[in-house]
Design a protein around this motif. Structure first.
Motif, PDB file in Angstrom:
ATOM      1  N   MET A  83       0.819  -1.197   0.000  1.00 26.68           N
ATOM      2  CA  MET A  83       0.000   0.000   0.000  1.00 26.68           C
ATOM      3  C   MET A  83       0.865   1.265   0.000  1.00 26.68           C
ATOM      4  N   GLY A  84       2.025   1.161   0.634  1.00 26.46           N
ATOM      5  CA  GLY A  84       2.916   2.317   0.696  1.00 26.46           C
ATOM      6  C   GLY A  84       3.361   2.790  -0.672  1.00 26.46           C
ATOM      7  N   SER A  85       3.668   1.834  -1.564  1.00 23.64           N
ATOM      8  CA  SER A  85       4.115   2.227  -2.905  1.00 23.64           C
ATOM      9  C   SER A  85       2.967   2.867  -3.695  1.00 23.64           C
ATOM     10  N   LEU A  86       1.745   2.353  -3.529  1.00 27.65           N
ATOM     11  CA  LEU A  86       0.593   2.977  -4.196  1.00 27.65           C
ATOM     12  C   LEU A  86       0.362   4.390  -3.679  1.00 27.65           C
ATOM     13  N   LEU A  87       0.529   4.563  -2.374  1.00 22.00           N
ATOM     14  CA  LEU A  87       0.407   5.883  -1.768  1.00 22.00           C
ATOM     15  C   LEU A  87       1.469   6.823  -2.330  1.00 22.00           C
ATOM     16  N   VAL A  90      -4.783  -7.252  15.732  1.00 23.64           N
ATOM     17  CA  VAL A  90      -4.965  -5.803  15.726  1.00 23.64           C
ATOM     18  C   VAL A  90      -3.609  -5.080  15.730  1.00 23.64           C
ATOM     19  N   PRO A  91      -2.619  -5.526  16.538  1.00 24.88           N
ATOM     20  CA  PRO A  91      -1.311  -4.849  16.484  1.00 24.88           C
ATOM     21  C   PRO A  91      -0.632  -4.955  15.111  1.00 24.88           C
ATOM     22  N   ARG A  92      -0.757  -6.091  14.450  1.00 18.78           N
ATOM     23  CA  ARG A  92      -0.166  -6.216  13.105  1.00 18.78           C
ATOM     24  C   ARG A  92      -0.854  -5.284  12.122  1.00 18.78           C
ATOM     25  N   LEU A  98       0.781   1.860   9.750  1.00 20.12           N
ATOM     26  CA  LEU A  98       1.863   2.828   9.980  1.00 20.12           C
ATOM     27  C   LEU A  98       2.991   2.640   8.978  1.00 20.12           C
ATOM     28  N   GLY A  99       3.337   1.390   8.696  1.00 22.33           N
ATOM     29  CA  GLY A  99       4.403   1.124   7.726  1.00 22.33           C
ATOM     30  C   GLY A  99       4.046   1.646   6.341  1.00 22.33           C
ATOM     31  N   SER A 100       2.805   1.427   5.930  1.00 21.31           N
ATOM     32  CA  SER A 100       2.364   1.948   4.628  1.00 21.31           C
ATOM     33  C   SER A 100       2.415   3.468   4.601  1.00 21.31           C
ATOM     34  N   ALA A 101       1.987   4.096   5.687  1.00 20.68           N
ATOM     35  CA  ALA A 101       1.976   5.560   5.756  1.00 20.68           C
ATOM     36  C   ALA A 101       3.386   6.130   5.681  1.00 20.68           C
ATOM     37  N   VAL A 102       4.285   5.570   6.465  1.00 19.68           N
ATOM     38  CA  VAL A 102       5.663   6.086   6.487  1.00 19.68           C
ATOM     39  C   VAL A 102       6.370   5.814   5.162  1.00 19.68           C
ATOM     40  N   ALA A 127      -2.638   7.910   9.928  1.00 18.64           N
ATOM     41  CA  ALA A 127      -2.610   6.447   9.824  1.00 18.64           C
ATOM     42  C   ALA A 127      -3.261   5.790  11.032  1.00 18.64           C
ATOM     43  N   VAL A 128      -2.978   6.285  12.221  1.00 16.32           N
ATOM     44  CA  VAL A 128      -3.578   5.712  13.430  1.00 16.32           C
ATOM     45  C   VAL A 128      -5.089   5.923  13.423  1.00 16.32           C
TER      46      VAL A 128
END
Length: 192
Positions: free
Chosen positions: A1-5, A55-57, A63-67, A111-112
């Motif tokens: 998702m990060g690359s699409l973002l 839920v934590p994953r 967050l990983g996608s956002a960053v 993201a959160v």
């Protein structure tokens, strides 16, 4: 998702920076990019939660996608500034650095929030009967429509009158977009 973002942000940044957009598209493209970001972050949360049941994953994936996506956009922005804009005498590198820092600080908060909305929608969809899933889908569509309508109303007002309409419209639209992946999955499960 990060690359699409990152790709969505690069397209928006290019169109915005080179001044190829005329009204109303100069406002529409950045808004569409922000909507795409919220939708993709909601999808990262919903998909990860469905696949891992953690839920934590889901939070880490969001967050990983956002960053990752924001880092790609910022790196592209620096490249655009140095290679294209500065030789033309447009913009300043200081503004680019300031904008990058702001985005890197704000996007994890977004993201959160997207994770919280998408996780809630996913859990409700998984634990509910078809009638409740359908009601949630209808509610999501209504929230999105009301949010977009508020943004359209805001665009027709003078600047001083816009803030309440813009804030409410963005909140409702972002909520609908973050819920959309979970709601769509729940709605398709009804049809099976």
């Amino acid at each position: 998702m990060g690359s699409l973002l990152g790709v969505a942000g690069a397209v928006s940044l290019t169109a915005e920076s080179l001044g190829v957009l005329r009204p109303p598209f100069n406002a529409f493209v950045p808004a569409a990019e922000m909507g795409t970001m919220v939708l993709l972050l909601g999808a990262a949360a919903a998909i990860t939660l469905r696949q891992s049941h953690s839920v934590p994953r889901a939070l880490l994936a969001t967050l990983g996608s956002a960053v990752a996506g924001t880092s790609l956009i910022c790196a592209y922005g620096f490249f655009l500034q140095l290679a294209v804009l500065q030789p033309r005498g447009l913009g300043s590198l200081g503004n680019t650095v300031e904008s990058a820092v702001e985005h890197l600080l704000i996007v994890p908060i977004v993201a959160v929030l997207a994770w919280a909305v998408a996780t809630t929608a996913t859990l409700v969809q998984q634990a509910s009967r078809p009638a409740i899933r359908f009601a949630l889908a209808v509610l999501d569509v209504v929230l999105g429509m009301v949010g977009v309508r508020l943004l359209v109303v805001a665009a027709s007002l003078v600047r001083a009158q816009r803030p309440p309409f813009v804030m409410a419209g963005m909140l409702l639209t972002a909520t609908a977009l973050a819920c959309a992946p979970a709601v769509l999955r729940g709605f398709t499960a009804i049809r099976k």
